[in-house]
Design an enzyme around this catalytic site. Structure first.
Site, PDB file in Angstrom:
ATOM      1  N   ILE A 115     -18.454  51.311  15.104  1.00  0.00           N
ATOM      2  CA  ILE A 115     -17.690  50.686  16.187  1.00  0.00           C
ATOM      3  C   ILE A 115     -16.362  50.209  15.605  1.00  0.00           C
ATOM      4  CG2 ILE A 115     -17.641  48.820  17.897  1.00  0.00           C
ATOM      5  CD1 ILE A 115     -20.698  48.916  17.918  1.00  0.00           C
ATOM      6  N   PRO A 117     -12.441  48.466  15.929  1.00  0.00           N
ATOM      7  CA  PRO A 117     -11.642  47.513  16.712  1.00  0.00           C
ATOM      8  C   PRO A 117     -10.253  48.047  17.030  1.00  0.00           C
ATOM      9  CG  PRO A 117     -11.509  46.941  14.400  1.00  0.00           C
ATOM     10  CD  PRO A 117     -12.415  48.146  14.484  1.00  0.00           C
ATOM     11  N   THR A 119      -7.576  46.286  16.667  1.00  0.00           N
ATOM     12  CA  THR A 119      -6.608  45.688  15.737  1.00  0.00           C
ATOM     13  C   THR A 119      -6.360  46.550  14.506  1.00  0.00           C
ATOM     14  OG1 THR A 119      -8.476  44.382  14.941  1.00  0.00           O
ATOM     15  CG2 THR A 119      -6.906  43.281  16.412  1.00  0.00           C
ATOM     16  N   CYS A 251      -8.944  39.966  10.315  1.00  0.00           N
ATOM     17  CA  CYS A 251      -9.769  38.799  10.616  1.00  0.00           C
ATOM     18  C   CYS A 251      -9.832  37.798   9.461  1.00  0.00           C
ATOM     19  CB  CYS A 251     -11.176  39.216  11.011  1.00  0.00           C
ATOM     20  SG  CYS A 251     -12.021  40.211   9.765  1.00  0.00           S
ATOM     21  N   GLU A 341      -9.518  31.001  16.431  1.00  0.00           N
ATOM     22  CA  GLU A 341      -8.942  32.177  15.778  1.00  0.00           C
ATOM     23  C   GLU A 341      -7.772  32.720  16.582  1.00  0.00           C
ATOM     24  OE1 GLU A 341     -10.729  36.169  13.714  1.00  0.00           O
ATOM     25  OE2 GLU A 341     -11.144  35.915  15.848  1.00  0.00           O
TER      26      GLU A 341
END
Length: 494
Positions: A115, A117, A119, A251, A341
Protein backbone atom coordinates in the site's frame (compact mmCIF):
# COMPACT_ATOMS: atom_id res chain seq x y z
CA UNK A 1 -24.27 2.53 -13.17
CA UNK A 2 -20.89 3.60 -14.57
CA UNK A 3 -19.48 3.83 -11.04
CA UNK A 4 -20.80 0.37 -10.27
CA UNK A 5 -19.19 -1.04 -13.43
CA UNK A 6 -15.90 0.69 -12.58
CA UNK A 7 -15.86 -0.81 -9.08
CA UNK A 8 -16.50 -4.29 -10.48
CA UNK A 9 -13.73 -3.86 -13.03
CA UNK A 10 -11.30 -2.63 -10.35
CA UNK A 11 -12.05 -5.64 -8.12
CA UNK A 12 -11.61 -8.03 -11.04
CA UNK A 13 -8.33 -6.34 -11.95
CA UNK A 14 -7.08 -6.81 -8.38
CA UNK A 15 -7.97 -10.50 -8.48
CA UNK A 16 -6.25 -11.01 -11.83
CA UNK A 17 -3.10 -9.23 -10.69
CA UNK A 18 -2.91 -11.32 -7.53
CA UNK A 19 -3.41 -14.62 -9.38
CA UNK A 20 -0.79 -13.84 -12.00
CA UNK A 21 1.72 -12.55 -9.45
CA UNK A 22 1.21 -15.64 -7.30
CA UNK A 23 2.09 -17.93 -10.21
CA UNK A 24 5.10 -15.80 -11.07
CA UNK A 25 6.31 -15.87 -7.47
CA UNK A 26 6.27 -19.66 -7.46
CA UNK A 27 8.81 -19.49 -10.28
CA UNK A 28 10.90 -16.73 -8.69
CA UNK A 29 11.19 -18.80 -5.51
CA UNK A 30 13.43 -21.22 -7.47
CA UNK A 31 15.97 -18.51 -8.42
CA UNK A 32 19.48 -18.46 -6.96
CA UNK A 33 21.46 -15.55 -5.50
CA UNK A 34 23.13 -14.59 -8.78
CA UNK A 35 19.84 -14.51 -10.67
CA UNK A 36 18.11 -12.40 -8.02
CA UNK A 37 21.01 -9.95 -7.79
CA UNK A 38 20.99 -9.49 -11.57
CA UNK A 39 17.27 -8.69 -11.48
CA UNK A 40 17.56 -6.28 -8.55
CA UNK A 41 20.49 -4.46 -10.18
CA UNK A 42 18.47 -3.90 -13.31
CA UNK A 43 15.54 -2.59 -11.26
CA UNK A 44 17.90 -0.19 -9.48
CA UNK A 45 19.26 1.03 -12.81
CA UNK A 46 15.75 1.67 -14.13
CA UNK A 47 14.86 3.64 -11.00
CA UNK A 48 18.05 5.68 -11.25
CA UNK A 49 17.53 6.42 -14.95
CA UNK A 50 13.94 7.57 -14.34
CA UNK A 51 14.40 9.27 -10.96
CA UNK A 52 13.83 12.79 -12.30
CA UNK A 53 10.88 12.01 -14.58
CA UNK A 54 9.11 10.07 -11.83
CA UNK A 55 9.65 12.95 -9.41
CA UNK A 56 8.19 15.37 -11.92
CA UNK A 57 5.16 13.13 -12.42
CA UNK A 58 4.60 12.87 -8.66
CA UNK A 59 4.70 16.63 -8.09
CA UNK A 60 2.48 17.33 -11.09
CA UNK A 61 -0.09 14.76 -10.07
CA UNK A 62 -0.24 15.41 -6.31
CA UNK A 63 1.04 18.96 -5.90
CA UNK A 64 3.07 17.72 -2.92
CA UNK A 65 6.73 18.44 -2.31
CA UNK A 66 9.60 19.37 -4.61
CA UNK A 67 10.98 17.71 -7.73
CA UNK A 68 14.61 17.82 -6.58
CA UNK A 69 13.80 16.19 -3.25
CA UNK A 70 11.56 13.53 -4.75
CA UNK A 71 14.39 12.80 -7.18
CA UNK A 72 16.67 12.22 -4.20
CA UNK A 73 14.07 9.94 -2.64
CA UNK A 74 13.80 7.86 -5.81
CA UNK A 75 17.57 7.42 -5.90
CA UNK A 76 17.75 6.72 -2.19
CA UNK A 77 15.01 4.08 -2.53
CA UNK A 78 17.02 2.32 -5.23
CA UNK A 79 20.77 3.03 -5.44
CA UNK A 80 21.39 3.69 -1.74
CA UNK A 81 19.02 0.90 -0.74
CA UNK A 82 20.82 -1.57 -3.02
CA UNK A 83 24.21 -0.87 -1.46
CA UNK A 84 22.72 -1.68 1.94
CA UNK A 85 20.80 -4.83 1.00
CA UNK A 86 23.28 -6.28 -1.51
CA UNK A 87 25.20 -8.35 1.10
CA UNK A 88 22.03 -9.58 2.83
CA UNK A 89 21.56 -13.33 2.66
CA UNK A 90 17.95 -14.02 1.68
CA UNK A 91 18.33 -17.31 -0.20
CA UNK A 92 19.30 -20.80 0.93
CA UNK A 93 21.44 -21.26 4.02
CA UNK A 94 21.75 -17.83 5.60
CA UNK A 95 23.28 -18.83 8.94
CA UNK A 96 24.98 -21.86 10.44
CA UNK A 97 25.84 -22.40 14.09
CA UNK A 98 28.41 -25.19 14.00
CA UNK A 99 28.66 -25.39 17.77
CA UNK A 100 24.96 -25.95 18.43
CA UNK A 101 24.45 -27.58 15.01
CA UNK A 102 21.57 -25.33 13.90
CA UNK A 103 21.23 -24.22 10.30
CA UNK A 104 18.91 -21.44 9.10
CA UNK A 105 17.41 -21.57 5.61
CA UNK A 106 15.56 -18.63 4.05
CA UNK A 107 12.26 -19.07 2.27
CA UNK A 108 10.19 -16.30 0.66
CA UNK A 109 6.96 -15.14 2.30
CA UNK A 110 5.09 -15.46 -1.00
CA UNK A 111 2.97 -12.71 -2.51
CA UNK A 112 3.03 -9.27 -0.92
CA UNK A 113 0.53 -6.45 -1.15
CA UNK A 114 2.11 -3.00 -1.00
CA UNK A 115 0.00 0.00 0.00
CA UNK A 116 1.59 3.26 -1.21
CA UNK A 117 0.98 6.78 0.19
CA UNK A 118 0.41 9.89 -1.88
CA UNK A 119 3.22 11.73 -0.06
CA UNK A 120 5.95 9.40 -1.36
CA UNK A 121 4.19 7.72 -4.28
CA UNK A 122 7.14 6.70 -6.48
CA UNK A 123 9.98 6.21 -4.00
CA UNK A 124 7.91 3.97 -1.73
CA UNK A 125 6.78 1.89 -4.70
CA UNK A 126 10.37 1.48 -5.91
CA UNK A 127 11.56 0.56 -2.42
CA UNK A 128 8.86 -2.05 -1.84
CA UNK A 129 9.33 -3.66 -5.24
CA UNK A 130 13.09 -3.97 -4.74
CA UNK A 131 12.95 -5.44 -1.23
CA UNK A 132 10.21 -7.82 -2.38
CA UNK A 133 12.23 -9.23 -5.26
CA UNK A 134 15.44 -9.34 -3.19
CA UNK A 135 13.65 -11.79 -0.90
CA UNK A 136 12.09 -13.71 -3.87
CA UNK A 137 8.56 -12.45 -3.28
CA UNK A 138 6.02 -11.19 -5.75
CA UNK A 139 4.20 -7.93 -5.04
CA UNK A 140 1.01 -6.21 -6.12
CA UNK A 141 0.82 -2.46 -5.45
CA UNK A 142 -2.26 -0.54 -4.37
CA UNK A 143 -1.61 3.15 -5.11
CA UNK A 144 -3.26 6.13 -3.47
CA UNK A 145 -5.99 7.38 -5.83
CA UNK A 146 -4.52 10.89 -5.93
CA UNK A 147 -1.13 9.52 -7.03
CA UNK A 148 -2.22 6.56 -9.14
CA UNK A 149 -0.55 7.56 -12.40
CA UNK A 150 2.95 8.14 -11.05
CA UNK A 151 2.83 5.06 -8.81
CA UNK A 152 1.64 2.93 -11.73
CA UNK A 153 4.48 4.29 -13.87
CA UNK A 154 7.09 3.53 -11.19
CA UNK A 155 5.69 0.02 -10.75
CA UNK A 156 5.67 -0.64 -14.49
CA UNK A 157 9.31 0.42 -14.71
CA UNK A 158 10.21 -1.96 -11.89
CA UNK A 159 8.28 -4.82 -13.52
CA UNK A 160 9.77 -4.31 -16.96
CA UNK A 161 13.31 -4.02 -15.59
CA UNK A 162 12.85 -7.20 -13.54
CA UNK A 163 11.48 -9.19 -16.51
CA UNK A 164 14.23 -7.86 -18.80
CA UNK A 165 16.78 -9.32 -16.35
CA UNK A 166 15.09 -12.72 -16.25
CA UNK A 167 12.24 -12.48 -13.72
CA UNK A 168 8.90 -14.15 -14.56
CA UNK A 169 6.31 -11.86 -16.14
CA UNK A 170 3.70 -10.42 -13.73
CA UNK A 171 6.00 -10.75 -10.70
CA UNK A 172 5.18 -7.09 -9.96
CA UNK A 173 1.70 -5.66 -10.48
CA UNK A 174 -0.20 -2.47 -9.78
CA UNK A 175 -3.89 -1.61 -9.68
CA UNK A 176 -4.67 0.89 -12.44
CA UNK A 177 -8.39 1.20 -11.63
CA UNK A 178 -8.04 2.38 -8.04
CA UNK A 179 -10.91 1.91 -5.61
CA UNK A 180 -11.43 0.98 -1.98
CA UNK A 181 -13.15 -2.20 -3.14
CA UNK A 182 -10.06 -3.21 -5.11
CA UNK A 183 -7.77 -2.47 -2.17
CA UNK A 184 -9.98 -4.47 0.18
CA UNK A 185 -10.08 -7.34 -2.30
CA UNK A 186 -6.29 -7.47 -2.42
CA UNK A 187 -6.02 -7.33 1.35
CA UNK A 188 -8.29 -10.30 1.83
CA UNK A 189 -7.67 -12.47 -1.23
CA UNK A 190 -6.12 -15.89 -0.62
CA UNK A 191 -3.17 -15.27 -2.94
CA UNK A 192 -1.72 -12.46 -0.77
CA UNK A 193 0.47 -13.75 2.05
CA UNK A 194 1.56 -10.49 3.68
CA UNK A 195 0.66 -6.80 3.54
CA UNK A 196 3.15 -3.93 3.74
CA UNK A 197 1.12 -0.83 4.49
CA UNK A 198 2.42 2.72 4.37
CA UNK A 199 -0.25 5.39 4.62
CA UNK A 200 -2.86 6.92 6.87
CA UNK A 201 -3.93 5.41 10.20
CA UNK A 202 -7.23 4.09 8.82
CA UNK A 203 -5.53 2.25 5.96
CA UNK A 204 -2.88 0.74 8.22
CA UNK A 205 -5.54 -0.38 10.69
CA UNK A 206 -7.49 -1.99 7.86
CA UNK A 207 -4.35 -3.87 6.80
CA UNK A 208 -3.94 -5.31 10.29
CA UNK A 209 -7.62 -6.30 10.27
CA UNK A 210 -7.37 -8.28 7.03
CA UNK A 211 -6.71 -11.56 8.80
CA UNK A 212 -3.15 -12.14 7.59
CA UNK A 213 0.39 -11.02 8.50
CA UNK A 214 0.96 -7.30 7.97
CA UNK A 215 3.73 -4.77 8.42
CA UNK A 216 2.25 -1.30 8.87
CA UNK A 217 3.46 2.04 10.14
CA UNK A 218 1.65 4.59 12.24
CA UNK A 219 1.89 8.37 11.96
CA UNK A 220 4.83 10.37 13.24
CA UNK A 221 4.45 13.41 15.47
CA UNK A 222 8.14 13.97 16.07
CA UNK A 223 9.17 16.40 18.83
CA UNK A 224 12.58 18.06 18.40
CA UNK A 225 14.20 19.13 21.68
CA UNK A 226 17.06 21.62 21.53
CA UNK A 227 18.82 20.97 24.83
CA UNK A 228 20.91 23.64 26.56
CA UNK A 229 24.28 22.11 25.49
CA UNK A 230 23.28 21.95 21.82
CA UNK A 231 25.02 23.76 19.00
CA UNK A 232 22.05 26.04 18.29
CA UNK A 233 23.12 27.10 14.81
CA UNK A 234 23.60 23.51 13.71
CA UNK A 235 20.39 22.34 15.41
CA UNK A 236 18.26 24.96 13.66
CA UNK A 237 19.97 24.23 10.36
CA UNK A 238 19.17 20.53 10.69
CA UNK A 239 15.54 21.15 11.64
CA UNK A 240 14.92 23.53 8.74
CA UNK A 241 16.72 21.22 6.29
CA UNK A 242 14.50 18.36 7.47
CA UNK A 243 11.22 20.26 7.51
CA UNK A 244 11.78 21.76 4.07
CA UNK A 245 12.96 18.47 2.55
CA UNK A 246 10.18 17.66 0.08
CA UNK A 247 8.20 20.23 2.09
CA UNK A 248 7.82 17.99 5.13
CA UNK A 249 6.14 14.98 3.51
CA UNK A 250 8.22 12.34 5.33
CA UNK A 251 6.48 11.03 8.45
CA UNK A 252 9.77 11.25 10.38
CA UNK A 253 9.94 15.03 9.90
CA UNK A 254 9.92 17.26 12.98
CA UNK A 255 6.52 18.53 14.09
CA UNK A 256 7.37 20.53 17.23
CA UNK A 257 10.41 22.40 18.48
CA UNK A 258 11.02 22.49 22.23
CA UNK A 259 13.47 24.88 23.91
CA UNK A 260 14.28 25.95 27.46
CA UNK A 261 13.50 29.44 28.77
CA UNK A 262 17.16 30.44 29.05
CA UNK A 263 17.84 29.89 25.35
CA UNK A 264 14.45 30.79 23.89
CA UNK A 265 15.45 34.18 22.47
CA UNK A 266 18.67 32.83 21.00
CA UNK A 267 16.90 29.95 19.28
CA UNK A 268 14.15 32.19 17.92
CA UNK A 269 16.70 34.62 16.54
CA UNK A 270 18.60 31.77 14.87
CA UNK A 271 15.40 30.48 13.27
CA UNK A 272 14.64 33.94 11.93
CA UNK A 273 18.19 34.24 10.60
CA UNK A 274 17.89 30.94 8.74
CA UNK A 275 14.44 31.50 7.25
CA UNK A 276 11.94 30.79 9.99
CA UNK A 277 8.92 33.04 10.54
CA UNK A 278 7.22 33.18 13.93
CA UNK A 279 3.52 33.75 13.43
CA UNK A 280 1.42 35.87 15.76
CA UNK A 281 -1.41 34.11 17.62
CA UNK A 282 -3.97 35.35 15.10
CA UNK A 283 -1.79 34.27 12.16
CA UNK A 284 -1.31 30.87 13.78
CA UNK A 285 -5.09 30.47 14.06
CA UNK A 286 -5.58 31.36 10.40
CA UNK A 287 -2.95 28.88 9.25
CA UNK A 288 -4.26 26.13 11.54
CA UNK A 289 -7.79 26.51 10.17
CA UNK A 290 -6.45 25.95 6.66
CA UNK A 291 -4.21 23.03 7.61
CA UNK A 292 -6.86 20.70 9.00
CA UNK A 293 -10.22 19.28 7.97
CA UNK A 294 -12.49 16.96 9.96
CA UNK A 295 -10.69 17.67 13.20
CA UNK A 296 -7.00 16.78 12.93
CA UNK A 297 -6.86 15.36 9.41
CA UNK A 298 -4.61 17.40 7.15
CA UNK A 299 -6.14 19.15 4.18
CA UNK A 300 -4.68 17.72 0.97
CA UNK A 301 -4.36 21.28 -0.31
CA UNK A 302 -1.81 22.04 2.42
CA UNK A 303 0.23 18.80 2.45
CA UNK A 304 3.79 19.24 1.21
CA UNK A 305 3.42 22.94 0.40
CA UNK A 306 5.94 25.73 0.73
CA UNK A 307 5.68 28.31 3.51
CA UNK A 308 4.75 30.90 0.89
CA UNK A 309 1.81 28.85 -0.41
CA UNK A 310 0.52 28.21 3.11
CA UNK A 311 0.85 31.87 4.09
CA UNK A 312 -0.91 33.07 0.95
CA UNK A 313 -3.77 30.63 1.50
CA UNK A 314 -4.20 31.96 5.05
CA UNK A 315 -3.99 35.58 3.92
CA UNK A 316 -0.91 36.47 5.97
CA UNK A 317 2.24 38.28 4.89
CA UNK A 318 5.66 36.74 5.44
CA UNK A 319 9.18 37.92 4.53
CA UNK A 320 10.59 36.83 1.16
CA UNK A 321 12.67 33.67 1.46
CA UNK A 322 10.76 32.29 4.45
CA UNK A 323 11.30 28.53 4.66
CA UNK A 324 9.20 27.43 7.63
CA UNK A 325 6.32 28.85 9.67
CA UNK A 326 6.41 28.49 13.46
CA UNK A 327 3.47 28.96 15.78
CA UNK A 328 3.76 29.04 19.58
CA UNK A 329 1.59 26.56 21.44
CA UNK A 330 0.84 26.41 25.17
CA UNK A 331 -0.47 22.86 25.35
CA UNK A 332 -1.15 19.56 23.61
CA UNK A 333 -4.36 18.16 22.16
CA UNK A 334 -7.73 19.83 21.62
CA UNK A 335 -7.39 23.59 21.36
CA UNK A 336 -3.75 23.34 20.25
CA UNK A 337 -3.96 22.38 16.57
CA UNK A 338 -0.24 22.59 15.84
CA UNK A 339 0.41 19.86 18.42
CA UNK A 340 -0.75 17.33 15.81
CA UNK A 341 1.18 15.91 12.84
CA UNK A 342 1.66 18.42 10.01
CA UNK A 343 3.16 16.98 6.82
CA UNK A 344 4.12 20.39 5.52
CA UNK A 345 6.38 23.35 6.34
CA UNK A 346 4.76 24.33 9.66
CA UNK A 347 6.19 23.73 13.14
CA UNK A 348 4.79 24.10 16.64
CA UNK A 349 7.09 25.96 19.06
CA UNK A 350 7.19 25.29 22.81
CA UNK A 351 9.10 26.87 25.69
CA UNK A 352 9.81 24.82 28.84
CA UNK A 353 11.59 25.47 32.15
CA UNK A 354 14.05 22.57 32.03
CA UNK A 355 14.71 19.11 30.60
CA UNK A 356 12.26 17.51 33.02
CA UNK A 357 9.44 19.60 31.60
CA UNK A 358 10.76 18.89 28.07
CA UNK A 359 10.54 15.16 28.81
CA UNK A 360 6.94 15.46 29.97
CA UNK A 361 6.02 17.53 26.93
CA UNK A 362 7.64 15.06 24.52
CA UNK A 363 5.66 12.26 26.13
CA UNK A 364 2.40 14.17 25.65
CA UNK A 365 3.20 15.04 22.03
CA UNK A 366 4.09 11.46 21.18
CA UNK A 367 0.85 10.21 22.70
CA UNK A 368 -0.96 12.82 20.63
CA UNK A 369 -0.38 10.85 17.44
CA UNK A 370 3.23 9.70 17.20
CA UNK A 371 3.83 7.04 19.79
CA UNK A 372 6.39 4.44 18.74
CA UNK A 373 7.78 6.45 15.82
CA UNK A 374 10.65 8.89 16.45
CA UNK A 375 12.03 11.65 18.63
CA UNK A 376 14.76 14.17 17.83
CA UNK A 377 17.22 15.63 20.33
CA UNK A 378 20.02 18.13 19.80
CA UNK A 379 22.57 17.93 22.60
CA UNK A 380 26.24 17.44 23.46
CA UNK A 381 25.30 15.59 26.66
CA UNK A 382 25.32 11.80 26.14
CA UNK A 383 23.62 11.26 29.49
CA UNK A 384 20.75 13.45 28.30
CA UNK A 385 20.41 11.28 25.21
CA UNK A 386 19.85 8.23 27.41
CA UNK A 387 17.21 10.09 29.44
CA UNK A 388 15.28 10.74 26.25
CA UNK A 389 15.89 7.19 25.06
CA UNK A 390 13.31 6.23 27.68
CA UNK A 391 10.54 7.86 25.62
CA UNK A 392 7.99 5.54 23.91
CA UNK A 393 9.64 5.61 20.47
CA UNK A 394 11.95 3.32 18.53
CA UNK A 395 14.10 5.95 16.81
CA UNK A 396 16.00 8.40 18.99
CA UNK A 397 17.66 10.69 16.46
CA UNK A 398 20.57 12.73 17.82
CA UNK A 399 22.06 15.86 16.24
CA UNK A 400 20.66 15.18 12.78
CA UNK A 401 17.78 16.09 10.51
CA UNK A 402 14.88 13.92 11.60
CA UNK A 403 13.48 13.24 8.11
CA UNK A 404 16.80 12.06 6.72
CA UNK A 405 17.80 10.40 9.98
CA UNK A 406 14.65 8.33 10.36
CA UNK A 407 14.83 6.81 6.88
CA UNK A 408 18.55 6.05 7.24
CA UNK A 409 19.93 8.72 4.89
CA UNK A 410 21.92 10.64 7.52
CA UNK A 411 22.22 7.87 10.12
CA UNK A 412 23.29 4.25 10.23
CA UNK A 413 19.69 3.02 10.30
CA UNK A 414 18.47 0.71 7.55
CA UNK A 415 17.43 2.67 4.42
CA UNK A 416 13.65 2.37 4.33
CA UNK A 417 10.38 4.09 3.57
CA UNK A 418 8.41 1.85 5.92
CA UNK A 419 9.30 2.73 9.51
CA UNK A 420 7.79 0.38 12.07
CA UNK A 421 6.36 1.83 15.29
CA UNK A 422 6.34 -1.39 17.32
CA UNK A 423 3.47 -2.49 19.52
CA UNK A 424 3.35 0.98 21.10
CA UNK A 425 2.26 2.38 17.74
CA UNK A 426 0.17 -0.63 16.75
CA UNK A 427 2.81 -2.06 14.42
CA UNK A 428 4.14 -5.61 14.11
CA UNK A 429 7.73 -4.37 13.96
CA UNK A 430 9.78 -1.54 15.47
CA UNK A 431 12.36 -1.72 12.67
CA UNK A 432 13.00 0.06 9.43
CA UNK A 433 11.65 -2.66 7.14
CA UNK A 434 14.21 -4.53 4.99
CA UNK A 435 14.19 -7.73 2.90
CA UNK A 436 14.96 -9.66 6.09
CA UNK A 437 11.41 -8.89 7.28
CA UNK A 438 10.05 -10.56 4.13
CA UNK A 439 11.44 -14.05 4.54
CA UNK A 440 10.46 -17.13 6.50
CA UNK A 441 13.28 -19.02 8.19
CA UNK A 442 13.51 -22.80 8.39
CA UNK A 443 15.78 -24.27 11.06
CA UNK A 444 17.58 -27.56 10.73
CA UNK A 445 18.61 -28.72 14.20
CA UNK A 446 20.81 -31.75 14.97
CA UNK A 447 20.63 -33.55 18.27
CA UNK A 448 23.54 -32.52 20.52
CA UNK A 449 22.39 -34.03 23.85
CA UNK A 450 21.59 -37.71 24.36
CA UNK A 451 18.63 -38.16 26.68
CA UNK A 452 17.92 -41.79 25.87
CA UNK A 453 20.19 -43.21 28.59
CA UNK A 454 20.13 -40.49 31.19
CA UNK A 455 16.52 -39.47 31.49
CA UNK A 456 15.43 -42.73 33.08
CA UNK A 457 17.97 -42.65 35.96
CA UNK A 458 16.93 -39.12 36.88
CA UNK A 459 13.28 -40.06 36.70
CA UNK A 460 13.96 -43.21 38.71
CA UNK A 461 15.72 -41.17 41.39
CA UNK A 462 12.69 -38.91 41.61
CA UNK A 463 10.17 -41.72 41.91
CA UNK A 464 12.35 -43.72 44.29
CA UNK A 465 12.69 -40.86 46.73
CA UNK A 466 9.12 -39.58 46.54
CA UNK A 467 7.37 -42.90 46.21
CA UNK A 468 3.58 -42.70 46.13
CA UNK A 469 3.27 -40.39 49.09
CA UNK A 470 0.79 -37.54 48.74
CA UNK A 471 2.84 -35.30 51.02
CA UNK A 472 6.53 -34.47 50.57
CA UNK A 473 8.77 -33.04 53.30
CA UNK A 474 11.44 -30.37 52.79
CA UNK A 475 14.10 -32.98 53.64
CA UNK A 476 12.85 -35.23 50.86
CA UNK A 477 12.88 -32.37 48.34
CA UNK A 478 16.44 -31.36 49.29
CA UNK A 479 17.60 -34.96 49.06
CA UNK A 480 15.99 -35.23 45.61
CA UNK A 481 17.67 -32.07 44.39
CA UNK A 482 21.07 -33.33 45.55
CA UNK A 483 20.53 -36.65 43.83
CA UNK A 484 19.54 -35.02 40.53
CA UNK A 485 22.53 -32.65 40.66
CA UNK A 486 24.84 -35.60 41.21
CA UNK A 487 23.42 -37.37 38.18
CA UNK A 488 23.71 -34.23 36.03
CA UNK A 489 27.34 -33.74 37.07
CA UNK A 490 28.12 -37.29 35.99
CA UNK A 491 26.60 -36.47 32.60
CA UNK A 492 28.62 -33.26 32.38
CA UNK A 493 25.54 -31.02 32.19
CA UNK A 494 26.43 -28.99 35.25
Amino acid sequence: MESFDYDLQSVQEARNLARKAKLAQAELAKFNCEQIDKIVRNMVKAAEDNAVSLAQMAVEETGFGKVEDKTFKNRFASTELYEFIKPMKTIGVIKEDKVNKVMEIAEPVGLLMGIIPSTNPTSTAIYKCIIAVKSRNGIVISPHPSAAKCTLRATQLMHDAAVEAGAPANIIGCISKTSMDATNELMKCDEVNMIIATGGSAMVKAAYSAGKPALGVGPGNVPAYIERTANITKAVKNIIASKTFDNGTICASEQSVIVEEGMRDQVMEEFRRQGGYFMTPSETDKVAKNLFVRGHAMSAKMVGRSAEVIANAAGISIPPGTKVLLGEQQGVGEGYPLSYEKLTTVLAFYTVKDWHEACDLCFKLLNNGGVGHSISIHTEDSDMVMKFAEKPVFRILVNTSSSQGGVGASTGLSPAFTLGCGTWGGSATSDNVTPMHLINIKRVAYGIKDFTENVNPVYSACTAQLGNSSSVSEEQIQSLVNEVLTLLKKRGDC
